[in-house]
Design a protein around this motif. Structure first.
Motif, mmCIF file in Angstrom:
data_model
loop_
_atom_site.group_PDB
_atom_site.id
_atom_site.type_symbol
_atom_site.label_atom_id
_atom_site.label_comp_id
_atom_site.label_asym_id
_atom_site.label_seq_id
_atom_site.Cartn_x
_atom_site.Cartn_y
_atom_site.Cartn_z
ATOM 1 N N GLN A 234 0.947 -1.497 0.124
ATOM 2 C CA GLN A 234 -0.057 0.194 -0.113
ATOM 3 C C GLN A 234 0.821 1.363 -0.097
ATOM 4 O O GLN A 234 0.375 2.277 -0.161
ATOM 5 N N LEU A 235 2.111 1.199 0.026
ATOM 6 C CA LEU A 235 2.980 2.182 0.312
ATOM 7 C C LEU A 235 3.422 2.755 -1.048
ATOM 8 O O LEU A 235 3.563 1.967 -2.189
ATOM 9 N N ASP A 236 3.591 4.097 -1.343
ATOM 10 C CA ASP A 236 4.278 4.466 -2.466
ATOM 11 C C ASP A 236 5.674 4.547 -2.293
ATOM 12 O O ASP A 236 6.337 5.100 -1.394
ATOM 13 N N LEU A 237 6.348 3.685 -3.095
ATOM 14 C CA LEU A 237 7.774 3.398 -2.815
ATOM 15 C C LEU A 237 8.551 4.849 -2.848
ATOM 16 O O LEU A 237 9.366 5.079 -2.148
ATOM 17 N N ALA A 238 7.994 5.731 -3.955
ATOM 18 C CA ALA A 238 8.900 6.807 -4.057
ATOM 19 C C ALA A 238 8.778 7.874 -2.958
ATOM 20 O O ALA A 238 9.560 8.584 -2.770
ATOM 21 N N ALA A 239 7.611 7.538 -2.168
ATOM 22 C CA ALA A 239 7.272 8.657 -0.995
ATOM 23 C C ALA A 239 7.853 8.107 0.342
ATOM 24 O O ALA A 239 7.666 8.754 1.294
ATOM 25 N N VAL A 240 8.562 6.757 0.487
ATOM 26 C CA VAL A 240 9.003 6.432 1.585
ATOM 27 C C VAL A 240 10.344 6.944 2.140
ATOM 28 O O VAL A 240 11.297 7.032 1.101
ATOM 29 N N PRO A 241 10.304 7.691 3.199
ATOM 30 C CA PRO A 241 11.479 8.452 3.510
ATOM 31 C C PRO A 241 12.684 7.249 3.814
ATOM 32 O O PRO A 241 12.613 6.072 4.080
ATOM 33 N N ASP A 242 13.746 7.887 3.855
ATOM 34 C CA ASP A 242 15.126 7.142 4.097
ATOM 35 C C ASP A 242 15.213 7.034 5.669
ATOM 36 O O ASP A 242 14.607 7.490 6.427
ATOM 37 N N GLY A 243 16.286 6.022 6.045
ATOM 38 C CA GLY A 243 16.529 6.082 7.541
ATOM 39 C C GLY A 243 15.388 5.595 8.345
ATOM 40 O O GLY A 243 14.289 4.732 8.176
ATOM 41 N N ALA A 244 15.438 5.900 9.640
ATOM 42 C CA ALA A 244 14.523 5.440 10.942
ATOM 43 C C ALA A 244 13.162 5.899 10.329
ATOM 44 O O ALA A 244 12.098 4.970 10.660
ATOM 45 N N ALA A 245 12.882 6.728 9.973
ATOM 46 C CA ALA A 245 11.306 6.983 9.552
ATOM 47 C C ALA A 245 10.821 6.133 8.504
ATOM 48 O O ALA A 245 9.685 5.915 8.520
ATOM 49 N N SER B 90 9.223 -7.352 1.157
ATOM 50 C CA SER B 90 8.729 -6.008 1.049
ATOM 51 C C SER B 90 9.894 -5.377 0.474
ATOM 52 O O SER B 90 11.088 -5.122 0.803
ATOM 53 N N ARG B 91 9.136 -4.702 -0.817
ATOM 54 C CA ARG B 91 10.056 -4.092 -1.810
ATOM 55 C C ARG B 91 10.485 -2.710 -1.120
ATOM 56 O O ARG B 91 11.535 -2.090 -1.092
ATOM 57 N N ALA B 92 9.497 -2.197 -0.160
ATOM 58 C CA ALA B 92 9.844 -0.947 0.335
ATOM 59 C C ALA B 92 11.077 -1.134 1.427
ATOM 60 O O ALA B 92 12.039 -0.095 1.397
ATOM 61 N N LEU B 93 11.006 -2.327 2.101
ATOM 62 C CA LEU B 93 11.871 -2.560 2.915
ATOM 63 C C LEU B 93 13.370 -2.802 2.478
ATOM 64 O O LEU B 93 14.441 -2.408 2.659
ATOM 65 N N ALA B 94 13.337 -3.584 1.295
ATOM 66 C CA ALA B 94 14.696 -3.677 0.524
ATOM 67 C C ALA B 94 15.010 -2.438 0.114
ATOM 68 O O ALA B 94 16.596 -2.198 -0.182
ATOM 69 N N ARG B 95 14.169 -1.347 -0.134
ATOM 70 C CA ARG B 95 14.901 0.074 -0.851
ATOM 71 C C ARG B 95 15.537 0.749 0.630
ATOM 72 O O ARG B 95 15.986 1.516 0.235
ATOM 73 N N VAL B 96 14.598 0.641 1.557
ATOM 74 C CA VAL B 96 15.316 1.582 2.708
ATOM 75 C C VAL B 96 16.009 1.072 3.729
ATOM 76 O O VAL B 96 16.964 1.648 4.279
ATOM 77 N N ALA B 97 16.432 -0.420 3.815
ATOM 78 C CA ALA B 97 17.145 -0.971 4.715
ATOM 79 C C ALA B 97 18.357 -0.737 4.247
ATOM 80 O O ALA B 97 18.961 -1.003 3.077
ATOM 81 N N ARG B 98 19.515 -0.601 5.237
ATOM 82 C CA ARG B 98 20.782 -0.472 4.837
ATOM 83 C C ARG B 98 21.958 -1.704 5.447
ATOM 84 O O ARG B 98 22.945 -1.476 5.224
ATOM 85 N N SER B 99 21.138 -2.239 6.381
ATOM 86 C CA SER B 99 21.924 -3.410 7.027
ATOM 87 C C SER B 99 21.112 -4.571 7.368
ATOM 88 O O SER B 99 19.760 -4.337 7.553
ATOM 89 N N ALA B 100 21.492 -5.563 7.728
ATOM 90 C CA ALA B 100 20.887 -6.973 8.391
ATOM 91 C C ALA B 100 19.904 -6.373 9.681
ATOM 92 O O ALA B 100 18.899 -6.786 10.000
ATOM 93 N N ASP B 101 20.469 -5.394 10.572
ATOM 94 C CA ASP B 101 19.989 -5.040 11.593
ATOM 95 C C ASP B 101 18.471 -4.278 11.367
ATOM 96 O O ASP B 101 17.630 -4.587 12.101
ATOM 97 N N ASP B 102 18.647 -3.514 10.244
ATOM 98 C CA ASP B 102 17.439 -2.817 9.679
ATOM 99 C C ASP B 102 16.216 -3.669 9.632
ATOM 100 O O ASP B 102 15.072 -3.560 9.858
#
Length: 402
Positions: free
Chosen positions: A126-137, A165-177
């Motif tokens: 349901q998320l717009d990938l282009a609108a998902v912010p970077d980082g913790a948000a 999740s495609r959105a998680l694959a885009r914003v995650a930067r590590s295994a911890d994320d």
């Protein structure tokens, strides 16, 4: 036996003559008289669009609910469970979020009406990938989206499959994320879920999932997640088309503490399912497979044989469908839904050869002719005369008249 001439094609795809082939009769498929117990098996079903609706790329899906739900009832009648709102139902490839919710609610209600097993995908589409912010948000946005979908599936009364999740694959930067998000999601689950690890052959946007492109490193993260939440994980669906990796993962999950409960491996390997479901001295996989949406009569018959103690007989039945499965799921694998829908149309299970989002255009005419041929060889054309009639119509429309 039914004899039919099938077109040949040259290397450029141009028609190059005809070859006569013998179609097998429908297989000796049987419906079970009692529940299947030796394996848990789900068929991941597709959705059928309304024939005259604008099911074109980018348009909201318009689903033929009667035909779509009838497909699920056929699967339940053979003693298998239905995995719904998954990639086979075109999540992220034509099935929008609003229609997904209706699909889950309708399918779960139908499952209750017949006592059928049902599990449904919860993701973040349901998320717009282009609108998902970077980082913790961004990680919070992904967690919130997952929780919204979990609530919907749980409220419908279906078991949850936590999709990649495609959105998680885009914003995650590590295994911890990944662990942070999945920790939150699994703590929100009301009952044991199925975790879905979907490989890039099914969705290229999932590259680097679990925080690494290295399979061994990603597997370590995945196993650590399961270890942390063992009591909340019924099983894992692994769709990597790698039988050796799946067996190794099964051994690692079997080695987890017994008091945490068994964690099943639901094979998502549409290439190697006969050997993985039949198993070996070390164990077997259960099944959650897109290919079962087209071979469920054979799959059920095989599992009934395994229930009766004839493991090799069950393996042989599954193996008789393997060439068909490998062809339907050949690269580019994410277009496998086209072959599933073509099989359903040939068998009279949907009025037109269509998929939402126009995905029925995802395979070539020669590919689909081979879907017909291999289905016939495997006894999966349940009404050969109807299948031949429909193939002739398909060929004529596509410029290959007899």
């Amino acid at each position: 036996m039914t004899r039919v001439a099938l077109p040949d094609f040259d290397a450029t795809g141009r028609p190059a003559g005809w070859t006569g082939v013998e179609l097998g009769e429908p297989g000796p498929w049987t419906t079970p008289h009692s529940p299947i117990t030796s394996r848990i098996a789900f068929a991941a079903a597709h959705v059928v669009p309304v024939v005259g609706a604008a099911n074109v790329p980018g348009a909201p899906a318009v689903v033929d609910w009667d035909t779509t739900l009838a497909a699920r009832h056929r699967i339940w009648s053979y003693g298998l469970g239905v995995a719904d709102a998954m990639d086979t139902a075109q999540r992220g490839m034509g099935l929008d979020w609003a229609t997904t919710q209706e699909l889950v609610r309708r399918s779960a209600a139908e499952a209750r009406s017949v006592g059928g097993r049902i599990a449904c995908g919860a993701g973040t589409d349901q998320l717009d990938l282009a609108a998902v912010p970077d980082g913790a948000a961004g990680l919070r946005a992904v967690s919130d989206a997952y929780r919204e979908q979990l609530d919907m599936v749980q409220a419908a009364g279906a078991q949850v499959i936590v999709m990649a999740s495609r959105a998680l694959a885009r914003v995650a930067r590590s295994a911890d994320d990944y662990l942070v998000v999945y920790d939150d999601v699994l703590q929100h689950a009301e009952g044991p879920v199925i975790l879905h690890w979907l490989g890039t052959m099914f969705d290229p946007a999932l590259a680097g999932y679990w925080g690494s492109d290295d399979l061994a490193t990603a597997t370590d993260t995945f196993v650590e997640l399961v270890r942390r939440h063992q009591a909340r994980v019924d099983g894992v669906k692994v769709s990597l088309l790698d039988a050796a990796h799946e067996r190794d993962l099964r051994r690692r999950l079997d080695a987890l503490p017994a008091d945490g409960g068994r964690v099943r491996v639901y094979t998502g390997d549409d290439f190697h399912y006969p050997e993985l479901v039949a198993g070996d001295a070390e164990g077997h996989s259960d099944a959650l497979l897109g290919v079962f949406a087209a071979i469920y009569p054979a799959a059920s018959t095989a599992l009934q044989a395994i229930d009766a103690g004839d493991v090799e007989g069950g393996r042989a039945v599954l193996a008789s469908t393997q060439a068909f499965g490998r062809h339907v799921f050949e690269a580019p694998t994410f277009f496998y839904k086209t072959g599933i829908a073509f099989w359903a149309w040939l068998n009279g299970f949907q009025p037109g050869f269509q998929l939402v989002g126009g995905l029925h255009g995802g395979r070539s005419v020669p590919h689909l002719v081979d879907v017909f041929r291999l289905a016939g060889e495997a006894g999966l054309l349940l009404d050969p005369s109807l299948a031949v009639h429909r193939l002739d119509a398909f060929l004529a429309v596509n410029g290959v008249p007899r």
